[in-house]
Design a protein around this motif. Structure first.
Motif, mmCIF file in Angstrom:
data_model
loop_
_atom_site.group_PDB
_atom_site.id
_atom_site.type_symbol
_atom_site.label_atom_id
_atom_site.label_comp_id
_atom_site.label_asym_id
_atom_site.label_seq_id
_atom_site.Cartn_x
_atom_site.Cartn_y
_atom_site.Cartn_z
ATOM 1 N N THR A 246 0.832 -1.206 0.000
ATOM 2 C CA THR A 246 0.000 0.000 0.000
ATOM 3 C C THR A 246 0.866 1.255 0.000
ATOM 4 O O THR A 246 0.501 2.275 -0.591
ATOM 5 C CB THR A 246 -0.932 0.024 1.230
ATOM 6 O OG1 THR A 246 -0.149 -0.055 2.423
ATOM 7 C CG2 THR A 246 -1.900 -1.139 1.196
ATOM 8 N N ILE A 247 2.005 1.170 0.650
ATOM 9 C CA ILE A 247 2.903 2.328 0.736
ATOM 10 C C ILE A 247 3.464 2.665 -0.646
ATOM 11 O O ILE A 247 3.453 3.822 -1.079
ATOM 12 C CB ILE A 247 4.023 2.041 1.750
ATOM 13 C CG1 ILE A 247 3.424 1.871 3.153
ATOM 14 C CG2 ILE A 247 5.062 3.162 1.738
ATOM 15 C CD1 ILE A 247 4.330 1.193 4.139
ATOM 16 N N ARG A 259 3.853 12.584 3.911
ATOM 17 C CA ARG A 259 2.404 12.615 4.128
ATOM 18 C C ARG A 259 1.860 11.213 4.374
ATOM 19 O O ARG A 259 0.944 11.021 5.175
ATOM 20 C CB ARG A 259 1.694 13.258 2.933
ATOM 21 C CG ARG A 259 2.069 14.719 2.725
ATOM 22 C CD ARG A 259 1.252 15.342 1.624
ATOM 23 N NE ARG A 259 -0.149 15.488 2.019
ATOM 24 C CZ ARG A 259 -1.181 15.351 1.200
ATOM 25 N NH1 ARG A 259 -0.971 15.034 -0.080
ATOM 26 N NH2 ARG A 259 -2.409 15.511 1.626
ATOM 27 N N ILE A 260 2.422 10.228 3.682
ATOM 28 C CA ILE A 260 2.018 8.835 3.920
ATOM 29 C C ILE A 260 2.391 8.431 5.341
ATOM 30 O O ILE A 260 1.580 7.874 6.088
ATOM 31 C CB ILE A 260 2.705 7.879 2.910
ATOM 32 C CG1 ILE A 260 2.367 8.285 1.474
ATOM 33 C CG2 ILE A 260 2.307 6.437 3.176
ATOM 34 C CD1 ILE A 260 3.176 7.547 0.423
ATOM 35 N N ALA A 261 3.637 8.732 5.720
ATOM 36 C CA ALA A 261 4.136 8.336 7.037
ATOM 37 C C ALA A 261 3.352 8.985 8.176
ATOM 38 O O ALA A 261 3.114 8.367 9.212
ATOM 39 C CB ALA A 261 5.621 8.690 7.150
ATOM 40 N N SER A 311 10.048 6.223 9.362
ATOM 41 C CA SER A 311 11.311 6.755 8.840
ATOM 42 C C SER A 311 11.715 6.041 7.559
ATOM 43 O O SER A 311 12.288 6.654 6.647
ATOM 44 C CB SER A 311 12.420 6.616 9.893
ATOM 45 O OG SER A 311 12.621 5.245 10.225
ATOM 46 N N LEU A 312 11.407 4.741 7.457
ATOM 47 C CA LEU A 312 11.708 4.003 6.228
ATOM 48 C C LEU A 312 10.877 4.528 5.057
ATOM 49 O O LEU A 312 11.363 4.590 3.920
ATOM 50 C CB LEU A 312 11.428 2.504 6.432
ATOM 51 C CG LEU A 312 12.386 1.746 7.347
ATOM 52 C CD1 LEU A 312 11.909 0.309 7.519
ATOM 53 C CD2 LEU A 312 13.801 1.763 6.785
ATOM 54 N N ILE A 313 9.631 4.882 5.330
ATOM 55 C CA ILE A 313 8.769 5.421 4.280
ATOM 56 C C ILE A 313 9.325 6.746 3.771
ATOM 57 O O ILE A 313 9.398 6.989 2.559
ATOM 58 C CB ILE A 313 7.328 5.600 4.800
ATOM 59 C CG1 ILE A 313 6.727 4.238 5.152
ATOM 60 C CG2 ILE A 313 6.458 6.307 3.762
ATOM 61 C CD1 ILE A 313 5.401 4.325 5.886
#
Length: 360
Positions: A246-247, A259-261, A311-313
């Motif tokens: 989804t990411i 914004r996702i994170a 943080s990975l995103i």
């Protein structure tokens, strides 16, 4: 049997046989009738081509379609009563090489709404999901292919959240089940009521929880994320292979990673797995139409976006790294969950490979 009697018998038999769709397909030498049961098409009658025109015309008349138009696709609808149950039937006609193909979608009006436990969700996944939906705001995504039961899962979540002090609003296309106490909105693209347009309007209706049937474009994604960041719990669906994907799907839409994170709280991926028929233990019998399987159950993986994942995103980490991190956090993958159902005798190793191999 005349065309009218044949169509009535066909509908009654399909509804009693738990079919979700009826396919009426013109072939070179005959008219082929197939029904989708538990996700699989099963061939039934072969009708002489001489009767094809009468049968198709009868369906088109029942669904208020133009019987004279055979060159363009058409859509219609009708309602039938079978065993005191009202069933809405959606009709789609499509011109093919050998004639018009008709597909009938059977929508029952007395569905049995399920709880999370009844869906087949394991205790570990239930606990993780219930923690996510108790959050006051954020974006929760349910993902899976068409027909995987995403809407049923969303309705189960809405039942958990449906309280007198909460304003629940849904945007759906179509509204499949009617939920008491929930403000449900039918999307109408022809009239200009798209998911994006409707979602903007809903935000002016003082909602606590918003369910968006599907995010299909960046505009809807942008508004859903904005709603999640401004104090609303937003439930929606996407078509991706698993929860981690989804990411990357949002990134592909052009949504900024930060914004996702900051908006996404978690994701649920699901598949429907066929259950071994209890009557014959997979050998094939009258109850399972010689398929060896009867009914389906959900298999789920649930991820929670913790700080280290955020943080990975933002770093745009590759999907493989995201999956590794989620699994290290204790998340059970879809493959793990389905394999457990094989070990307990609920489904077969062949069904495991059918679902897992298709996902990969």
């Amino acid at each position: 049997m005349d065309a009218a009697s044949y169509v009535s018998t066909l509908l009654e038999g399909a509804i009693r046989g738990r079919a979700s769709d009826i396919h009426i397909e013109p072939r070179l030498e005959h008219l082929c009738i197939r029904q989708r049961v538990d996700g699989f098409l099963i061939e039934g009658d072969r009708v002489e081509r001489e009767k094809m025109h009468a049968i198709i015309s009868r369906i088109k008349v029942m669904g208020h379609l133009d019987i004279g138009e055979k060159r363009l696709p058409q859509d219609g609808a009708l309602t039938v009563m079978v065993d005191e149950e009202r069933v809405d039937v959606r009709i789609s006609s499509m011109p093919t090489l050998h004639g018009e193909k008709i597909v009938l979608r059977l929508l029952r009006n007395r569905p049995e709404l399920m709880s999370l436990a009844e869906l087949g969700m394991g205790e570990e996944e239930q606990k993780r999901l219930k923690g996510l939906i108790q959050r006051p705001s954020g974006l929760l995504i349910v993902t899976g292919p068409t027909g995987a039961g995403k809407t049923t899962t969303l309705y189960a979540i809405l039942q958990e959240l449906n309280r007198a002090e909460t304003n629940l609003v849904t945007l759906e296309d179509p509204v499949e089940f009617q939920l008491p106490g929930v403000n449900q909105i039918q999307i109408n693209p022809k009239a200009g009521l798209s998911f994006a347009y409707g979602l903007r309007a809903v935000l002016r209706q003082d909602p606590n929880i918003i369910m968006v049937g599907e995010i299909r474009d960046r505009e809807t994604a942008d508004i859903a994320i904005r709603a999640a960041l401004t104090g609303h719990l937003v439930l929606t669906t996407l078509h991706t292979a698993d929860a981690s994907s989804t990411i990357t799907r949002f990134l592909d839409m052009g949504i900024e990673p930060y914004r996702i994170a900051s908006s996404m709280v978690g994701a649920v991926a699901q598949r429907l797995v066929r259950l071994i028929c209890r009557e014959c233990r997979g050998k094939g019998c009258y109850s399972c139409r010689q398929q060896g399987y009867l009914h389906r159950i959900g298999a789920f993986e649930v991820i929670t976006l913790k700080e280290e994942f955020q943080s990975l995103i933002v770093e745009r980490a590759p999907l493989s790294r995201l999956r590794q991190c989620f699994q290290k956090s204790g998340m059970r993958s879809l493959a793990d969950v389905i394999l457990e159902k094989v070990m307990t005798g609920e489904t077969s190793i062949a069904e495991y490979h059918r679902v897992v191999d298709a996902r990969d």
